[in-house]
Design an enzyme around this catalytic site. Sequence first.
Site, short mmCIF file in Angstrom:
data_model
loop_
_atom_site.label_atom_id
_atom_site.label_comp_id
_atom_site.label_asym_id
_atom_site.label_seq_id
_atom_site.Cartn_x
_atom_site.Cartn_y
_atom_site.Cartn_z
N SER A 106 0.79 -1.19 0.09
CA SER A 106 0.01 0.06 -0.10
C SER A 106 0.76 1.50 0.09
O SER A 106 0.45 2.35 -0.91
CB SER A 106 -0.71 0.14 1.25
OG SER A 106 -2.06 -1.14 1.05
N LYS A 114 -9.48 -5.79 10.40
CA LYS A 114 -10.64 -5.16 9.71
C LYS A 114 -11.90 -5.22 10.59
O LYS A 114 -12.55 -4.26 10.57
CB LYS A 114 -10.66 -5.93 8.53
CG LYS A 114 -9.68 -5.54 7.45
CD LYS A 114 -9.99 -6.33 6.10
CE LYS A 114 -8.92 -6.12 5.04
NZ LYS A 114 -9.41 -6.69 3.85
N ASN A 117 -12.06 -1.70 5.81
CA ASN A 117 -10.32 -1.93 5.11
C ASN A 117 -9.94 -0.20 5.12
O ASN A 117 -8.92 -0.04 4.69
CB ASN A 117 -10.18 -2.38 3.96
CG ASN A 117 -10.82 -1.76 2.84
OD1 ASN A 117 -11.64 -0.77 2.92
ND2 ASN A 117 -10.34 -2.27 1.64
N GLY A 123 -16.14 -19.87 -0.82
CA GLY A 123 -15.66 -19.56 0.23
C GLY A 123 -16.77 -18.95 0.86
O GLY A 123 -17.53 -18.16 0.09
N GLY A 145 -14.43 -13.98 5.53
CA GLY A 145 -14.54 -12.24 5.54
C GLY A 145 -14.33 -11.96 3.93
O GLY A 145 -15.04 -11.00 3.85
N ASN A 189 -19.30 -23.63 -0.13
CA ASN A 189 -18.28 -23.22 0.82
C ASN A 189 -17.95 -25.04 1.04
O ASN A 189 -18.95 -25.81 1.17
CB ASN A 189 -18.64 -22.46 1.89
CG ASN A 189 -17.29 -22.29 2.88
OD1 ASN A 189 -16.21 -21.94 2.23
ND2 ASN A 189 -17.43 -22.54 4.09
N TYR A 232 -3.19 -13.13 -5.17
CA TYR A 232 -2.45 -13.00 -6.20
C TYR A 232 -0.87 -13.55 -6.03
O TYR A 232 -0.43 -13.80 -5.08
CB TYR A 232 -2.36 -11.52 -6.55
CG TYR A 232 -1.65 -10.66 -5.38
CD1 TYR A 232 -2.34 -10.01 -4.54
CD2 TYR A 232 -0.38 -10.25 -5.39
CE1 TYR A 232 -1.71 -9.01 -3.49
CE2 TYR A 232 0.52 -9.64 -4.57
CZ TYR A 232 -0.32 -8.89 -3.51
OH TYR A 232 0.06 -8.21 -2.65
N GLY A 247 -5.68 -11.63 -8.05
CA GLY A 247 -6.50 -10.60 -7.36
C GLY A 247 -5.46 -9.46 -7.42
O GLY A 247 -5.76 -8.30 -6.60
P1 ATR Z 1 -11.80 -15.16 7.18
O1 ATR Z 1 -10.69 -14.74 8.29
O2 ATR Z 1 -11.50 -14.25 6.03
O3 ATR Z 1 -13.10 -15.03 7.87
P2 ATR Z 1 -11.53 -18.10 7.19
O4 ATR Z 1 -12.70 -17.96 8.09
O5 ATR Z 1 -10.28 -18.64 7.63
O6 ATR Z 1 -11.30 -16.52 6.78
O7 ATR Z 1 -12.25 -18.44 5.95
C1 ATR Z 1 -11.41 -18.73 4.90
C2 ATR Z 1 -12.05 -19.48 3.79
O8 ATR Z 1 -11.50 -20.16 2.93
C3 ATR Z 1 -13.41 -20.34 4.28
O9 ATR Z 1 -14.43 -20.20 3.30
C4 ATR Z 1 -12.77 -21.74 4.05
O10 ATR Z 1 -13.62 -22.95 4.22
P3 ATR Z 1 -14.11 -23.64 5.34
O11 ATR Z 1 -15.29 -22.52 5.83
O12 ATR Z 1 -14.77 -24.80 5.07
O13 ATR Z 1 -12.96 -23.67 6.38
C5 ATR Z 1 -11.81 -21.70 2.75
N1 ATR Z 1 -10.70 -22.52 2.74
C6 ATR Z 1 -9.53 -22.24 3.38
N2 ATR Z 1 -8.71 -23.24 2.59
C7 ATR Z 1 -9.52 -24.20 1.81
C8 ATR Z 1 -9.31 -25.31 1.19
N3 ATR Z 1 -8.00 -25.86 1.09
N4 ATR Z 1 -10.27 -25.68 0.35
C9 ATR Z 1 -11.48 -25.15 0.24
N5 ATR Z 1 -11.66 -23.92 1.15
C10 ATR Z 1 -10.69 -23.62 1.86
#
Ligand code: ATR
Length: 267
Positions: free
Chosen positions: A16, A65, A86, A126, A129, A150, A212, A234
């Site tokens: 940034s 965030k 953000n 997914g 967040g 998801n 990315y 991204g």
């Molecule tokens: P945040 O902190 O952004 O809320 P998080 O709760 O860790 O992130 O979620 C990350 C996302 O990536 C979730 O949708 C997670 O799927 P689950 O809810 O089933 O855990 C997804 N994710 C991370 N690694 C993954 C993988 N190898 N395959 C599929 N989904 C994955």
Amino acid sequence: MDLYTVIGNPVEHSRSPWMQARFAELAGQHIKYDRTLAPLDGFGQTLTALAAAGLKGANVTVPFKEEAFALADGLTARARQAGAVNTLIRRADGTWLGDNTDGVGLVADLLRLGADPKGKRVLVLGAGGASRGILGPLLERQPARLILANRTFDKARRLAEQFPIQASSYAGLAGQHFDLVINATSSSLHDEVPAVPADAMMGASLAYDLVYRKGGTAFEHWARAQGAKASADGLGMLVAQGAESFYQWRGVRPDWQQVLAEMKESL
Ligand code: ATR
């Protein structure tokens, strides 16, 4: 000179400061943009100290965030929808307005790529967040349908209670086809790929990964191998969300596509 910063932990890797300095140069604006490492339990204190030093605005990154969302004195509609902030904007009375520019950054990058979601079948993978941050701006483009899938179906189901979208498990995507597939999971950070049936990628005009990586992410490579016609990472979203923050602070739209081209070269 007006002072801005990005607050995170860790924050050394953040692009940034470089990006915002380029926006300012190109837009003929004079600002100072720093990087601030806040202690994990000290986001609020850090912000208070920066405010006393005259801070005009901040980008907020991992893991603050949600805390910025809770601390902001006011919220834009899109920040409220995202449940995360953000971008912090210092108002004339010294209070903080919390905004979220991630979703509009994604949409701006999709438009740059000729992949307007309008009237399209869109799949978002997914339910963390990142997904919550992009759903509102994606829906504003009026896709024909938006499915959120998801690995943990229950999280998709809960998110679908807050937005007019349909939730699915990964297995439930078998036999379905999409124009645009957006990977908002963190899987590519671990060089993994969501276990989505190949049908969902077949013939898609674009597979877009929020992560990315130089040379393309694991998801991009996999999606193209399953029959997606094109893919993108991204980086464009990162630059476009930063440009939207700059616009919220300065009232001037910087040439973000120029900065994106420069960033690609420097990577
Ligand atoms: P945040 O902190 O952004 O809320 P998080 O709760 O860790 O992130 O979620 C990350 C996302 O990536 C979730 O949708 C997670 O799927 P689950 O809810 O089933 O855990 C997804 N994710 C991370 N690694 C993954 C993988 N190898 N395959 C599929 N989904 C994955």
